[in-house]
Enzyme design. Structure first.
Site, PDB file in Angstrom:
ATOM      1  N   CYS A   1      38.065  73.588  34.267  1.00  0.00           N
ATOM      2  CA  CYS A   1      37.456  73.997  33.000  1.00  0.00           C
ATOM      3  C   CYS A   1      36.844  72.788  32.291  1.00  0.00           C
ATOM      4  O   CYS A   1      35.811  72.909  31.630  1.00  0.00           O
ATOM      5  CB  CYS A   1      38.497  74.645  32.096  1.00  0.00           C
ATOM      6  SG  CYS A   1      39.488  75.895  32.942  1.00  0.00           S
TER       7      CYS A   1
ATOM      8  N   CYS B   1      35.122  80.838  37.994  1.00  0.00           N
ATOM      9  CA  CYS B   1      35.594  81.823  37.018  1.00  0.00           C
ATOM     10  C   CYS B   1      34.446  82.569  36.346  1.00  0.00           C
ATOM     11  O   CYS B   1      34.675  83.552  35.651  1.00  0.00           O
ATOM     12  CB  CYS B   1      36.430  81.129  35.943  1.00  0.00           C
ATOM     13  SG  CYS B   1      35.497  79.870  35.071  1.00  0.00           S
TER      14      CYS B   1
END
Ligand code: FES
Length: 143
Positions: free
Chosen positions: A104, A35
């Site tokens: 994440c 990302c």
């Protein structure tokens, strides 16, 4: 069921230990190749114990919640314990993350490890490279 647990929302809205530590003993910065988000962890270390920890992130809400929780989990702990912190433990402490957001939480784990490694290197302390796997080995998202 809501997509995000109450704990995730709490740590996202009210993150703990945000900021920088001046003259930190160890600093770790990692980026997520998927990302493009970035995480930075600052450690203050005294006698092998993490006496203070702060984080900064250009990351999504899950990254903020994960780092906030991760810093809470390692504060006051010996380095040896901080190194065993996994993204799985962080995720469990948050009562879960959606599957597509698990990567994440890897950022928080890796940034802590990078900061500890930085401390070891700055101080000429020998360490076991196995405690510091290359980032893409630990991130299931890339496999
Ligand atoms: Fe990049 Fe969450 S989407 S850290």
């Amino acid at each position: 069921m809501a997509l995000y647990s109450e704990k995730v929302m709490d740590h996202f809205r009210n993150p703990r230990n945000v900021g920088q530590i001046e003259n930190a003993d160890g600093v770790g910065e990692v980026g997520n190749p998927v990302c493009g988000d970035i995480m930075k962890i600052y450690l203050k270390i005294d006698g092998g114990v993490i006496t203070d920890v702060k984080f900064e992130t250009f990351g999504c809400g899950s990254a903020i919640a994960s780092s906030s929780m991760a810093t809470e989990l390692i504060k006051g702990k010996p380095l040896s314990e901080a190194l065993t912190l996994t993204n799985k433990a962080v995720t469990e402490a948050l009562d879960g993350l959606p599957a597509h957001k698990l990567h994440c939480s890897v950022l928080a784990e890796e940034a802590i490890k990078a900061a500890v490694k930085d401390y070891y290197e700055k101080n000429g302390i020998a360490y076991d490279p196995k405690d510091f796997p290359a980032s893409c080995d630990t991130c299931e998202h890339c496999h």
